[in-house]
Design a protein around this motif. Structure first.
Motif: not given
Length: 151
Positions: A5-9, A26-32, A65-72, A82-90
């Motif tokens: 959809k967009q040139e993101i690597f 990312i965790y703070l902004e995503s949860r808000k 640069v981190p743009i998301g993470f998953i922890a288990w 599981l949180f993704i930088d809001p600018k990179f969701v979807g």
């Protein structure tokens, strides 16, 4: 990996302490955004540190640069975050992190998702997760979801 959809690597890497500061944000902004019913002043950058304590963590990075993470929690194959930088969701990053986690944990796996978090539920259902049970928590009613899970 590339999103058509967009040139993101991005690449998926093991968490290192160098990722911490960006992931805190990312965790703070995503949860808000995901939990508008929670008092935003109660959410802190340091919440990230306790949320991943003793957990396995993978990080999605673009240009280091981190743009998301998953922890288990590995002993139970329980995905905690599981949180993704809001600018990179979807962009497919959540799916990539989830797939990478499941490759490491194996199946069956479980996670809890607040019932009010409709976007997250839609995402998990699209990935094949199913409701196993429901419950209550201080944050609200939740579903226990499972994948390849036999009750």
């Amino acid at each position: 990996m590339k999103n058509s959809k967009q040139e993101i690597f991005w690449t998926i890497r093991d968490y290192t302490p160098e990722h911490r500061e960006q992931l805190r944000h990312i965790y703070l902004e995503s949860r808000k955004l995901a939990f508008p019913w929670v008092d935003a002043d109660s959410l802190k950058l340091e919440d990230f540190d306790s949320s991943i304590q003793e957990e396995e963590v993978l990080v999605a990075v673009e240009d280091d640069v981190p743009i998301g993470f998953i922890a288990w929690w590995l002993p139970d194959n329980f995905i905690h975050s599981l949180f993704i930088d809001p600018k990179f969701v979807g962009k497919g990053i959540g799916k990539s992190l989830l797939d990478a986690c499941l490759e490491r944990t194996g199946r069956p796996a479980t996670l809890k998702c607040l019932q009010a978090n409709k976007n997250a539920l839609e995402f998990y259902f699209s990935q094949g997760w199913e409701i196993i049970s429901d419950g209550e928590s201080p944050d609200g009613d939740f579903y226990l979801l499972g994948i390849d899970y036999k009750s």
